[in-house]
Design an enzyme around this catalytic site. Structure first.
Site, PDB file in Angstrom:
ATOM      1  N   ALA A  63       0.881  -1.210   0.481  1.00 47.33           N
ATOM      2  CA  ALA A  63      -0.172  -0.162   0.147  1.00 47.33           C
ATOM      3  C   ALA A  63       0.934   1.085  -0.042  1.00 47.33           C
ATOM      4  CB  ALA A  63      -0.790  -0.443   1.583  1.00 47.33           C
ATOM      5  N   GLY A 104       1.204  -5.145   1.206  1.00 47.75           N
ATOM      6  CA  GLY A 104      -0.203  -5.321   0.239  1.00 47.75           C
ATOM      7  C   GLY A 104       0.697  -5.762  -0.744  1.00 47.75           C
ATOM      8  N   GLU A 107       0.103  -9.224  -0.168  1.00 49.19           N
ATOM      9  CA  GLU A 107      -1.460  -9.486  -0.028  1.00 49.19           C
ATOM     10  C   GLU A 107      -1.871  -9.649  -1.301  1.00 49.19           C
ATOM     11  OE1 GLU A 107      -1.932  -5.957   3.139  1.00 49.19           O
ATOM     12  OE2 GLU A 107      -3.005  -8.104   4.244  1.00 49.19           O
ATOM     13  N   GLU A 127       4.510  -4.589   7.720  1.00 54.48           N
ATOM     14  CA  GLU A 127       3.208  -3.530   8.291  1.00 54.48           C
ATOM     15  C   GLU A 127       3.772  -3.459   9.882  1.00 54.48           C
ATOM     16  OE1 GLU A 127       2.440  -5.982   6.125  1.00 54.48           O
ATOM     17  OE2 GLU A 127       0.662  -5.543   4.594  1.00 54.48           O
TER      18      GLU A 127
END
Ligand code: 3H9
Length: 719
Positions: A63, A104, A107, A127
């Protein structure tokens, strides 16, 4: 179609290439582009399988961190829903993971049914270092793929795993022979899947992630690890998300994960850690020096002094594959130094951090010598001798004679004037300070001290070599103690003074560790050595000549031979690893208070906090005003990485902004009045702090003084 994505139809395959420099961060526009491309491929009857890849190799670093804390973070299409939709596509989706898939990014790959990497691929859920938990399915899909225990370890450590480990864990299905062949191999994999009518998603390896684990597994895990988390929120939220993975169906688990993620994102700790992330990148920028500057070549390094510091510094270079000459005056000292280095490597070998072959390679890069002539071909020489100006200058005179033109001459001083060292050589432009922290082979911080004459290419080259050896370099100007140790002085002064006024060392330390600092002032001094501290103080007595009251305690302990942990007695008494308060120290404080006419009283925690922290912050602000520190965020990095300040508070400057600059100023003014002559002498607000508050600013940044004299007046008063 967006230019962030390259979409190609290739004989039954849709190739979706992510192309957002530098790291394919998944911001709103990227998420929209991925969604659009995946929908297009899902709906196109010509497409039988999809390959998702990084157009320039690297897959994705996750992200976009810049979006956190803003509306953009979950602006549609948000990442969790994008990935849910991706996982629903009825065609096989292969993630071709080049170089990196973090947060992310991983992910995204986990939402694909199949994953292939290359030998250099590294994967991780990073994270936690941002005070977050994976929020786009990582805490739910990873345990279903590799089991709870392995998933928990990956998420809580935030560490990256290499391709081989990822293959063993079950994150990667295949590894292409090389990065160059990754896309072709991914395509071949996709055709195989089409050929055998493979399902869009294979069956999960751990459909019930908690299966086989004892019922109290998570409770035990928490009990074992919680003490190390101190007051950090994110690890606790990870456990809650993992509990959901064990108990709830995927859809509900994902909803729970999102709620927990949003809580973490909104937390003060995550804000602070995101500040630290960008501070580290900012610290690498040197104002006025462009990236086009020509760096000097560093192929061989020499270290003067094979003591603990010199040996540790040498190890950094050997670890990075750079040959190092280690110079000592006596053969015995040299032998001792080399033996210690070998012992350090052997310890790493035992812990499985190093192979015997790597250890051998590193030892072979180290070359011991007693002869300065052997330094003639070194490109960088780092002096790590006794912390005394005359001795350092003597070494530099010698280096001036033997070193080749253009060699960088560095001093590992922790406090002395780098300009005075440079003054004794014929090439002051080549001189710089490199303040390593102890143990030098472990600690990440490196203060790079720029002298008056230091040439721009010398500064840029040392910053680059520092990063090459895995350090976090932060630039400091020249002053006594540079950024870190200069701030340590007023902070430690308050701690000592509080003990004279009636607090106990343990009480002071407990307030500081209660804030999550690694150590309190007194445990730190006991570890570093009261004798070492005495020596440093002795080289700067003039600065505190008008009030030595706060030094008395340390001076007397030194005179009593209480050097700290190494002598079993310092501010505390030590028995093995355990430590206790000592009545003798308390009696000494009482006696000194009597002699110095200091009134003793009960002291509360808030006062300890405010006096130690406000003085630390005040000095940091002053350093920024003087230009010793380039940025407030640099100061934060120094204290986090060199002095154990908790990263989740963002460093002392970030913490000050959280507390409120006006509150800090009024606190300093309060103690200035309340502490009599002592308060008058030391509690002087930094002029920049006063200017920031007067201007209604909440962030610490440079603000020009209206009268240029203000700053000088402060210096006259304090130094
Ligand atoms: C996440 O994914 C949350 C999800 O679970 C859930 C969401 C709902 N975003 O470090 P470098 C920039 S949390 C924005 O100098 P390197 C960086 O600022 C995210 N920007 O290079 C720099 O910009 P600049 C989890 C990013 O080669 C430039 O890229 N992911 C991001 O030494 C180069 O970076 C992470 O925590 C990002 N995600 O290291 C990974 N990543 O040039 C964080 C990088 O303007 N990133 N930038 O200063 C890293 O660890 C390193 O940057 C990386 C490259 C290893 C990727």
């Amino acid at each position: 179609m967006s230019d962030l994505i390259h979409y190609r139809l290739d004989d039954g395959l849709a190739l979706i290439g992510l192309d957002r420099a530098p790291v394919n961060a998944l911001d709103q526009s990227m998420r929209a582009a991925i969604s659009e491309a995946c929908e297009r491929a899902a709906c196109d009857p010509r497409v039988q399988a999809i390959v998702l890849h990084g157009e320039r190799g690297l897959f994705s670093a996750g992200a976009d961190i810049r979006e956190f804390g803003t509306d953009a973070s979950f602006a549609e299409p948000d990442l969790p829903s994008t990935l849910v939709r991706l996982a629903e596509i009825h065609k096989p989706v292969v993630a071709a993971i080049g170089r990196l898939a973090l947060g992310g990014g991983l992910e995204l790959a986990l939402a694909c049914g199949y994953r292939i990497g290359e030998p250099g691929t590294r994967l991780g859920l990073a994270e936690i270092s941002l005070g977050l938990l994976p929020g786009a399915g990582g805490t739910q899909r990873l345990p279903r793929l590799i089991g709870v225990e392995s998933a928990l370890n990956m998420i809580l450590s935030g560490e990256q795993v290499d391709a081989q480990t990822a293959r063993l864990l079950g994150i990667l299905d295949r590894i292409a022979p090389s990065a160059e062949q990754l896309l072709e191999e991914a395509k071949a994999y996709a055709y195989e899947l089409i050929g055998c009518c493979a399902p869009a998603r294979p069956a999960e390896a751990w459909p019930e992630p908690a299966e086989g684990l004892p019922d109290d597994f998570l409770a035990h895990y928490r009990a074992e690890h919680e003490p190390r988390w101190k007051s950090r929120l994110a690890p606790r939220l990870v456990l809650s998300a993992m509990e959901a993975a064990c108990l709830l169906p995927l859809e509900e688990g994902l909803a729970r994960e999102m709620a927990l993620f949003k809580r973490a994102e909104a937390s003060r700790q995550s804000k602070a850690l995101r500040h630290v992330f960008f501070a580290e990148r900012e610290a690498a920028r040197i104002p006025g020096i462009g990236e086009d500057i020509r760096l000097r070549r560093i192929a061989k390094v020499a270290i003067i002094g094979a003591g603990t510091m010199g040996g540790g510094i040498a190890m950094n270079f050997a670890n990075a594959g750079i040959p190092v000459a280690l110079l000592e005056r006596e053969g015995e000292a040299l032998e001792r130094g080399l033996t210690q280095i070998r012992k350090n490597y052997e310890a790493s070998l035992k812990r499985g951090k190093l192979t015997a072959e790597q250890m051998q390679q590193r030892m072979e890069l180290l070359f011991g010598t007693l002869d300065y002539a052997d330094l003639a071909d070194a490109d960088l020489v780092i002096e790590a001798v006794f912390e005394k100006m005359e001795i350092k200058q003597q070494v530099f005179r010698m280096l001036d004679k033997v070193c080749k033109p253009g060699a960088i001459l560095a001093s590992n001083t922790s406090s002395l004037d780098v300009d005075a060292i440079a003054a004794v050589v014929s090439r002051p432009q080549d001189v710089i300070g490199l303040h390593f922290f102890s143990p030098a082979n472990v600690m990440r911080l490196l203060e790079v001290v720029r002298g008056q004459a230091t040439a721009p290419d010398v500064l840029a080259t040392t910053m680059a070599i520092a990063r090459r050896i895995g350090k976090l370099p932060v630039i400091s100007g020249v002053c006594f103690g540079f950024i870190g140790n200069r701030m340590l002085e007023p902070y430690a002064r308050e701690a000592h003074r509080l003990v004279l006024e009636g607090a106990t060392p343990a009480q002071v330390d407990a307030v500081l560790t209660g804030l999550d600092l690694n150590m309190g002032v007194f445990s730190m001094l006991d570890l570093a050595g009261i004798d070492v501290n005495f020596l440093i103080r002795s080289s700067n007595r003039a600065a505190s000549a008008h009030d030595e009251s706060y030094c008395r305690l340390g001076d007397e302990l030194y005179a009593m031979g209480r050097y700290g942990q190494k002598s079993g007695r310092g501010f505390y008494l030590y028995q093995g690893r355990s430590r206790q308060e000592d009545d003798e120290v308390m009696a000494l404080a009482e006696r000194l208070a009597g002699e110095l006419d200091v009134t003793r009283r009960a002291i509360g925690e808030q006062e300890i906090h405010d006096r130690c922290l406000f003085m630390l912050i005040n000095e940091g602000i002053q350093l920024l005003d003087e230009g010793i520190a380039l940025r407030a965020s640099d100061i934060d990095l120094v204290w986090i990485n060199g002095y154990g300040f908790p990263a989740h508070l963002g460093g002392p400057m970030h913490y000050a902004e959280h507390l409120g600059l006006d509150k800090i100023l009024s606190g300093i003014q309060h103690y200035r009045r309340a502490l009599g002559e002592y308060g008058e002498m030391w509690f002087r607000p930094a002029p920049l702090l006063e200017r920031l508050v007067a201007a209604g600013r909440s962030r610490i940044e440079r603000l020009p003084a209206q009268s240029a004299g203000a700053n000088l007046k402060f210096l006259e008063r304090v130094r």
